[in-house]
Design a protein around this motif. Structure first.
Motif, PDB file in Angstrom:
ATOM      1  N   UNK A  75      29.374  49.779  62.874  1.00 30.23           N
ATOM      2  CA  UNK A  75      28.397  49.792  63.947  1.00 30.23           C
ATOM      3  C   UNK A  75      28.135  48.357  64.388  1.00 30.23           C
ATOM      4  N   UNK A  76      28.168  48.139  65.703  1.00 27.38           N
ATOM      5  CA  UNK A  76      27.931  46.811  66.266  1.00 27.38           C
ATOM      6  C   UNK A  76      26.671  46.873  67.111  1.00 27.38           C
ATOM      7  N   UNK A  77      25.671  46.047  66.750  1.00 25.79           N
ATOM      8  CA  UNK A  77      24.397  46.064  67.471  1.00 25.79           C
ATOM      9  C   UNK A  77      23.938  44.638  67.759  1.00 25.79           C
ATOM     10  N   UNK A 118      28.568  48.139  58.094  1.00 23.70           N
ATOM     11  CA  UNK A 118      29.363  49.243  57.578  1.00 23.70           C
ATOM     12  C   UNK A 118      28.583  49.863  56.432  1.00 23.70           C
ATOM     13  N   UNK A 119      28.309  51.137  56.546  1.00 25.34           N
ATOM     14  CA  UNK A 119      27.514  51.850  55.547  1.00 25.34           C
ATOM     15  C   UNK A 119      26.192  51.130  55.276  1.00 25.34           C
TER      16      UNK A 119
END
Length: 173
Positions: A2-4, A70-71
């Motif tokens: 996930x990229x935020x 990640x996780x």
């Protein structure tokens, strides 16, 4: 993965738990910071120094700091620049892409780079650039393996360090 975007408090600070994670990520990348000279002592990178470095990045109106998880674990960070300070340069830039050394060679860097490239593609950008410091042979090998090509050699704008400038076409156009 996930990229935020980096979340900030209402006072534009980095939340303390996140700053702790970011400091650990920066500290783990000792070899890069010893080469870059970005911190006075790469053996003693402090939270306030990381916060100041990221605040300096975010002071540019076209900059974005992106966190890769990640996780739930912070595995990387990318700093992007939608527009280079040189108006003759039409491409966005990746100013920094750093992965936790504890997960090097597990594909996180490739995935993070691909996610950043996808963000630029979605914005209609046709290419992306970055600079690799002289002496950072692993980074040069990483980026060229991803299809980036050296197009120039010049000092970086921040500290005048010698670099190779690389570019990758993202689409035809």
């Amino acid at each position: 993965m996930l990229l935020t975007p980096l979340p900030l408090t209402p006072d534009h600070d980095i939340p303390a738990p996140l700053l702790t994670e970011l400091t650990a990520l920066y500290t783990a990348n000792h070899e890069f910071f010893a080469l870059s000279g970005d911190f006075p002592d790469p053996d003693d990178i402090r939270p306030e120094q990381v916060a100041a470095a990221l605040a300096e990045e975010l002071a540019h109106p076209d900059a974005e700091v992106l966190l890769a998880r990640s996780e739930g674990r912070l595995v990387g960070v990318a700093v992007t620049l939608a527009h280079h300070p040189d108006p003759a340069d039409p491409d966005p830039w990746i100013g920094l892409l750093m992965v936790d050394v504890g997960v090097h060679r597990q594909g996180y860097g490739r995935r993070l780079a691909a996610l950043v490239e996808d963000r630029f593609r979605t914005e209609g950008r046709t290419a992306v650039r970055l600079a690799v410091l002289d002496g950072n042979d692993r980074a040069l090998a990483f980026w060229t393996a991803l299809g980036y090509q050296v197009i120039d050699r010049r000092p970086d704008l921040q500290l005048g360090r010698p670099c190779s400038v690389l570019r990758k076409r993202l689409s035809e156009g």
